[in-house]
Every structure is written in structure tokens, then in C-alpha cells.
Design a protein around this motif. Structure first.
Motif, PDB file in Angstrom:
ATOM      1  N   SER A  79       0.818  -1.221   0.000  1.00  0.00           N
ATOM      2  CA  SER A  79       0.000   0.000   0.000  1.00  0.00           C
ATOM      3  C   SER A  79       0.846   1.263   0.000  1.00  0.00           C
ATOM      4  CB  SER A  79      -0.948   0.009   1.197  1.00  0.00           C
ATOM      5  OG  SER A  79      -0.222   0.023   2.410  1.00  0.00           O
ATOM      6  N   SER A  80       1.982   1.226   0.681  1.00  0.00           N
ATOM      7  CA  SER A  80       2.839   2.415   0.746  1.00  0.00           C
ATOM      8  C   SER A  80       3.575   2.675  -0.562  1.00  0.00           C
ATOM      9  CB  SER A  80       3.859   2.259   1.878  1.00  0.00           C
ATOM     10  OG  SER A  80       4.709   1.146   1.643  1.00  0.00           O
ATOM     11  N   LYS A  81       3.535   1.726  -1.487  1.00  0.00           N
ATOM     12  CA  LYS A  81       4.245   1.867  -2.763  1.00  0.00           C
ATOM     13  C   LYS A  81       3.375   2.472  -3.869  1.00  0.00           C
ATOM     14  CE  LYS A  81       8.186  -0.030  -1.538  1.00  0.00           C
ATOM     15  NZ  LYS A  81       9.475   0.695  -1.603  1.00  0.00           N
ATOM     16  N   VAL A  82       2.084   2.608  -3.628  1.00  0.00           N
ATOM     17  CA  VAL A  82       1.164   3.070  -4.666  1.00  0.00           C
ATOM     18  C   VAL A  82       1.578   4.443  -5.209  1.00  0.00           C
ATOM     19  CG1 VAL A  82      -1.202   3.793  -5.151  1.00  0.00           C
ATOM     20  CG2 VAL A  82      -0.778   1.709  -3.841  1.00  0.00           C
ATOM     21  N   SER A  83       1.990   5.344  -4.333  1.00  0.00           N
ATOM     22  CA  SER A  83       2.352   6.702  -4.769  1.00  0.00           C
ATOM     23  C   SER A  83       3.598   6.712  -5.652  1.00  0.00           C
ATOM     24  CB  SER A  83       2.581   7.599  -3.548  1.00  0.00           C
ATOM     25  OG  SER A  83       3.616   7.075  -2.727  1.00  0.00           O
ATOM     26  N   ASP A  84       4.412   5.667  -5.602  1.00  0.00           N
ATOM     27  CA  ASP A  84       5.630   5.588  -6.431  1.00  0.00           C
ATOM     28  C   ASP A  84       5.346   5.090  -7.846  1.00  0.00           C
ATOM     29  OD1 ASP A  84       7.083   6.348  -4.186  1.00  0.00           O
ATOM     30  OD2 ASP A  84       7.495   4.278  -3.595  1.00  0.00           O
ATOM     31  N   LEU A  85       4.143   4.569  -8.065  1.00  0.00           N
ATOM     32  CA  LEU A  85       3.812   3.947  -9.352  1.00  0.00           C
ATOM     33  C   LEU A  85       3.266   5.000 -10.313  1.00  0.00           C
ATOM     34  CD1 LEU A  85       2.126   0.725  -7.919  1.00  0.00           C
ATOM     35  CD2 LEU A  85       4.512   1.049  -8.596  1.00  0.00           C
ATOM     36  N   THR A  86       4.153   5.823 -10.841  1.00  0.00           N
ATOM     37  CA  THR A  86       3.746   6.955 -11.680  1.00  0.00           C
ATOM     38  C   THR A  86       3.373   6.556 -13.098  1.00  0.00           C
ATOM     39  OG1 THR A  86       6.089   7.375 -12.161  1.00  0.00           O
ATOM     40  CG2 THR A  86       5.104   8.604 -10.341  1.00  0.00           C
ATOM     41  N   ASN A  87       3.744   5.355 -13.523  1.00  0.00           N
ATOM     42  CA  ASN A  87       3.448   4.919 -14.897  1.00  0.00           C
ATOM     43  C   ASN A  87       2.152   4.120 -15.009  1.00  0.00           C
ATOM     44  OD1 ASN A  87       5.802   6.109 -15.730  1.00  0.00           O
ATOM     45  ND2 ASN A  87       6.965   4.205 -15.916  1.00  0.00           N
ATOM     46  N   VAL A  88       1.541   3.838 -13.853  1.00  0.00           N
ATOM     47  CA  VAL A  88       0.308   3.053 -13.855  1.00  0.00           C
ATOM     48  C   VAL A  88      -0.724   3.697 -12.932  1.00  0.00           C
ATOM     49  CG1 VAL A  88       1.518   0.882 -14.345  1.00  0.00           C
ATOM     50  CG2 VAL A  88       1.069   1.549 -11.968  1.00  0.00           C
ATOM     51  N   THR A  89      -1.972   3.372 -13.185  1.00  0.00           N
ATOM     52  CA  THR A  89      -3.048   3.741 -12.267  1.00  0.00           C
ATOM     53  C   THR A  89      -3.254   2.557 -11.336  1.00  0.00           C
ATOM     54  OG1 THR A  89      -4.109   5.116 -13.948  1.00  0.00           O
ATOM     55  CG2 THR A  89      -5.454   4.428 -12.074  1.00  0.00           C
ATOM     56  N   ALA A  90      -3.010   2.770 -10.040  1.00  0.00           N
ATOM     57  CA  ALA A  90      -2.982   1.645  -9.109  1.00  0.00           C
ATOM     58  C   ALA A  90      -3.887   1.884  -7.909  1.00  0.00           C
ATOM     59  CB  ALA A  90      -1.556   1.398  -8.632  1.00  0.00           C
ATOM     60  N   ARG A  91      -4.390   0.786  -7.385  1.00  0.00           N
ATOM     61  CA  ARG A  91      -5.139   0.817  -6.123  1.00  0.00           C
ATOM     62  C   ARG A  91      -4.795  -0.432  -5.326  1.00  0.00           C
ATOM     63  NH1 ARG A  91      -9.567  -2.507  -5.665  1.00  0.00           N
ATOM     64  NH2 ARG A  91     -10.243  -3.586  -7.581  1.00  0.00           N
ATOM     65  N   TYR A  92      -4.819  -0.271  -4.020  1.00  0.00           N
ATOM     66  CA  TYR A  92      -4.502  -1.390  -3.136  1.00  0.00           C
ATOM     67  C   TYR A  92      -5.731  -1.788  -2.344  1.00  0.00           C
ATOM     68  CZ  TYR A  92      -2.381  -4.146   0.584  1.00  0.00           C
ATOM     69  OH  TYR A  92      -2.066  -5.155   1.471  1.00  0.00           O
ATOM     70  N   SER A  93      -6.037  -3.075  -2.330  1.00  0.00           N
ATOM     71  CA  SER A  93      -7.184  -3.596  -1.595  1.00  0.00           C
ATOM     72  C   SER A  93      -6.705  -4.243  -0.296  1.00  0.00           C
ATOM     73  CB  SER A  93      -7.945  -4.625  -2.437  1.00  0.00           C
ATOM     74  OG  SER A  93      -8.915  -5.289  -1.662  1.00  0.00           O
ATOM     75  N   ASN A 129       6.479   1.001 -12.460  1.00  0.00           N
ATOM     76  CA  ASN A 129       5.373   0.148 -12.923  1.00  0.00           C
ATOM     77  C   ASN A 129       4.924  -0.840 -11.853  1.00  0.00           C
ATOM     78  OD1 ASN A 129       5.479   1.300 -15.525  1.00  0.00           O
ATOM     79  ND2 ASN A 129       7.009  -0.187 -16.204  1.00  0.00           N
ATOM     80  N   VAL A 130       5.902  -1.550 -11.284  1.00  0.00           N
ATOM     81  CA  VAL A 130       5.612  -2.654 -10.362  1.00  0.00           C
ATOM     82  C   VAL A 130       6.529  -2.564  -9.140  1.00  0.00           C
ATOM     83  CG1 VAL A 130       5.480  -5.158 -10.101  1.00  0.00           C
ATOM     84  CG2 VAL A 130       4.988  -4.123 -12.327  1.00  0.00           C
ATOM     85  N   PRO A 131       5.988  -2.514  -7.931  1.00  0.00           N
ATOM     86  CA  PRO A 131       6.843  -2.534  -6.739  1.00  0.00           C
ATOM     87  C   PRO A 131       7.430  -3.921  -6.505  1.00  0.00           C
ATOM     88  CG  PRO A 131       4.532  -2.529  -6.104  1.00  0.00           C
ATOM     89  CD  PRO A 131       4.566  -2.349  -7.609  1.00  0.00           C
ATOM     90  N   TYR A 132       8.696  -3.946  -6.115  1.00  0.00           N
ATOM     91  CA  TYR A 132       9.407  -5.203  -5.846  1.00  0.00           C
ATOM     92  C   TYR A 132       9.446  -6.115  -7.070  1.00  0.00           C
ATOM     93  CZ  TYR A 132       8.236  -3.642  -1.094  1.00  0.00           C
ATOM     94  OH  TYR A 132       8.063  -2.904   0.048  1.00  0.00           O
ATOM     95  N   GLY A 133       9.322  -5.531  -8.251  1.00  0.00           N
ATOM     96  CA  GLY A 133       9.220  -6.341  -9.462  1.00  0.00           C
ATOM     97  C   GLY A 133      10.402  -7.264  -9.703  1.00  0.00           C
ATOM     98  N   LYS A 134      11.602  -6.813  -9.350  1.00  0.00           N
ATOM     99  CA  LYS A 134      12.789  -7.629  -9.596  1.00  0.00           C
ATOM    100  C   LYS A 134      12.843  -8.860  -8.703  1.00  0.00           C
ATOM    101  CE  LYS A 134      15.664  -3.879 -11.392  1.00  0.00           C
ATOM    102  NZ  LYS A 134      16.918  -3.108 -11.237  1.00  0.00           N
ATOM    103  N   GLN A 135      11.983  -8.918  -7.698  1.00  0.00           N
ATOM    104  CA  GLN A 135      11.951 -10.072  -6.804  1.00  0.00           C
ATOM    105  C   GLN A 135      10.986 -11.157  -7.287  1.00  0.00           C
ATOM    106  OE1 GLN A 135      11.687  -9.163  -2.567  1.00  0.00           O
ATOM    107  NE2 GLN A 135      12.482  -7.107  -2.939  1.00  0.00           N
ATOM    108  N   PHE A 136      10.455 -10.978  -8.492  1.00  0.00           N
ATOM    109  CA  PHE A 136       9.537 -11.964  -9.055  1.00  0.00           C
ATOM    110  C   PHE A 136      10.157 -12.616 -10.284  1.00  0.00           C
ATOM    111  CE2 PHE A 136       6.761  -9.487  -6.428  1.00  0.00           C
ATOM    112  CZ  PHE A 136       5.783 -10.373  -6.005  1.00  0.00           C
ATOM    113  N   LYS A 137       9.945 -13.933 -10.407  1.00  0.00           N
ATOM    114  CA  LYS A 137      10.527 -14.719 -11.497  1.00  0.00           C
ATOM    115  C   LYS A 137       9.429 -15.334 -12.349  1.00  0.00           C
ATOM    116  CE  LYS A 137      13.607 -18.678 -12.293  1.00  0.00           C
ATOM    117  NZ  LYS A 137      14.423 -19.732 -11.619  1.00  0.00           N
TER     118      LYS A 137
END
Length: 274
Positions: A79-93, A129-137
Motif C-alpha cells: 500500500s505504501s508503494k502506490v504513490s511511487d507507481l507513476t506509470n500506472v493507475t494503481a489501487r490497493y485492496s 510500474n511494479v513494486p518489488y518487481g525484480k523479486q519476481f521470477k
């Protein structure tokens, strides 16, 4: 702030985790030194499976592996990463602890599969675009033509759990949206332990009738699955993950075998369009 009190709380939490894991091991003991001894030879069981129209990979290791019990702290990482996602429209549930996002600018992918996957990875790895994206394979055996599935990684192996996945959806060669769940960093709570072999896991599945007639074992690997939650932490354990395809329907079921005890864990079924 009462730091002594905080230290005691952490001590008590990890003591409870240790007690819980000790009970699990006592309830489901495995003689690891003799884990792969059997009254039936590998060739005999393979022959039985062949008569049941069950196909196996040519090579399945008969050597025990190793793994840890891992723990992650149950926190709201996304949830705290939403404001960093400037290239996407994001919401956290908060209801399902899931991040939902849609690109602001269309990302057109190549019709070449390898090039398209490279583009999707580039999109994923951009923190705008994606928070922690590099931690996903990327996980090809859980992906389809319209969905790229990624699993969370750790220093100890990949995590296969609904709470540690990234799914990027594609339509008409464009990224349309993605959903993400994230568990945070994982750390061992017990020492490294021996596991059963991949072959022992397959044999246990066959004996427990988890390998049905007219099926194919597409892949087997060692990863981590969720065991339980204890005092604000999620416990993960080494798991033999076995992808089983129904030859008729082409449905794929991801079977999970406890890599310490050879007991079956919850499985999940999904369709993959090739």
C-alpha cells in the motif's frame, strides 16, 4: 518506547514458532537417512505407472535434497508503494492484500514470444510500474497466452503461494493490467535439513492415488509453500511441486508434497492455453 519489552515480545514469538515446528516434526517424522529405501524398485513402479498410462520425465533424481523452514512477517508491504507507481493507475485492496494496476500508456508487445517475454520483464522490473518487481521470477508452467505469471523469489528458493504472485495480463499484444501480492523477505527459523528426493515425492503421490490414470508429470521442482501463520508471521516449508497434466482435458494441476514428510499438501488446478 520500551525496547526491553519489544525484545521479549520477539523472543516469545520466535519461541512459539520453534515449539510449533517441533510439534510438526514430531507428528510427522521421517527417517531421512533411509528416505528413499523401498520394497519396490524404481523400475517396478515406473512399469506400474506406464500400465496406468502415466507418463514421467526420463530422469527423476533419487537423491535427497535440503531446505529450511522459512518465516516472513505479515506486513502491508504494497500500500505504501502506490504513490511511487507513476506509470500506472494503481489501487490497493486491504481486503485481499492485493495491488491492482493498469498502465497509463499502452505497452505494445512483439509477436515473437521471446521478445515479448523480454518486454514484459522490462515492464515488471521498472519500479514506476511494479513494486518489488525484480523479486519476481517468470513461471512458464503457470502462464498462458493471456497471462504472464511470476512467483516471488527469496535467497532460499521460489515461493509458490497465492500471497506471493504477480500476474500480468495481455490482450491484443498489449499489457492491460496486473495484480500483485507480496510476502516480504523470508528468513530461516531452523537449521538446514535434509528432504526427501524428487522420486520419493512421485512415489508417494502414486501410492496416495494423487497421480491419476491417463496423466503426465510435466515437471517437478523444489520450492516453498505456505504451511501456517503463527503470531504475525507466515511459515513456509520446502515442497516438491509437481505439475500434472490430464492428457484428455489438458488441465494442469499443481500438486504439492511436503519435502520433509512426503505428505500431500493442498493442490491447485488451472488451465494453460499453449
Amino acid at each position: 518506547m520500551d525496547y526491553k519489552r519489544i525484545e521479549w515480545l520477539f523472543f516469545i514469538v520466535f519461541l512459539l514458532i520453534d515449539i510449533y515446528l517441533g510439534i510438526e516434526i514430531l507428528h510427522s517424522p521421517v527417517n531421512l537417512s533411509n528416505a528413499d529405501t523401498t520394497t519396490q524398485s524404481v523400475a517396478s513402479i515406473r512399469s506400474e505407472m506406464k500400465s496406468d498410462n502415466i507418463d514421467l520425465p526420463e530422469s527423476i533424481s533419487n537423491t535427497p535434497d535440503s531446505g529450511y523452514y522459512l518465516a516472513t512477517k505479515n506486513r502491508d508491504y504494497l500500500s505504501s508503494k502506490v504513490s511511487d507507481l507513476t506509470n500506472v493507475t494503481a489501487r490497493y485492496s486491504k481486503t485481499d492484500n492485493t495491488l491492482y494496476a493498469t498502465p497509463k500508456i499502452a505497452t505494445t508487445l512483439s509477436k515473437n514470444e521471446k521478445t515479448a517475454l523480454k518486454q514484459v520483464n522490462e515492464f515488471k522490473n521498472d519500479p514506476k510500474n511494479v513494486p518489488y518487481g525484480k523479486q519476481f521470477k517468470y513461471e512458464p508452467d503457470m502462464s498462458s497466452a493471456d497471462n504472464y505469471m511470476f512467483v516471488q523469489t527469496s535467497d532460499y528458493g521460489e515461493i509458490y503461494a497465492n500471497v506471493a504472485q504477480l500476474t500480468i495480463s495481455v490482450k491484443d499484444n498489449q499489457i492491460t493490467n496486473y495484480t500483485e501480492t507480496y510476502m516480504g523477505p523470508a528468513s530461516p527459523v531452523r537449521e538446514l535439513q535434509s528432504t526427501i528426493s524428487a522420486w520419493r515425492a512421485i512415489r508417494a503421490m502414486y501410492i496416495d492415488r494423487e497421480l491419476t490414470n491417463n496423466s503426465r508429470v510435466a515437471r517437478i521442482k523444489l520450492g516453498y509453500s505456505k504451511l501456517t501463520e503463527v503470531r504475525g508471521s507466515t511459515i513456509l516449508l520446502p515442497t516438491w511441486l509437481v505439475w500434472v497434466e490430464n492428457k484428455t482435458t489438458k488441465n494442469i494441476t499443481l500438486k504439492r508434497v511436503n519435502a520433509y514428510t512426503a505428505q500431500m499438501l493442498q493442490s491447485s488446478t488451472y488451465n494453460v492455453e499453449r
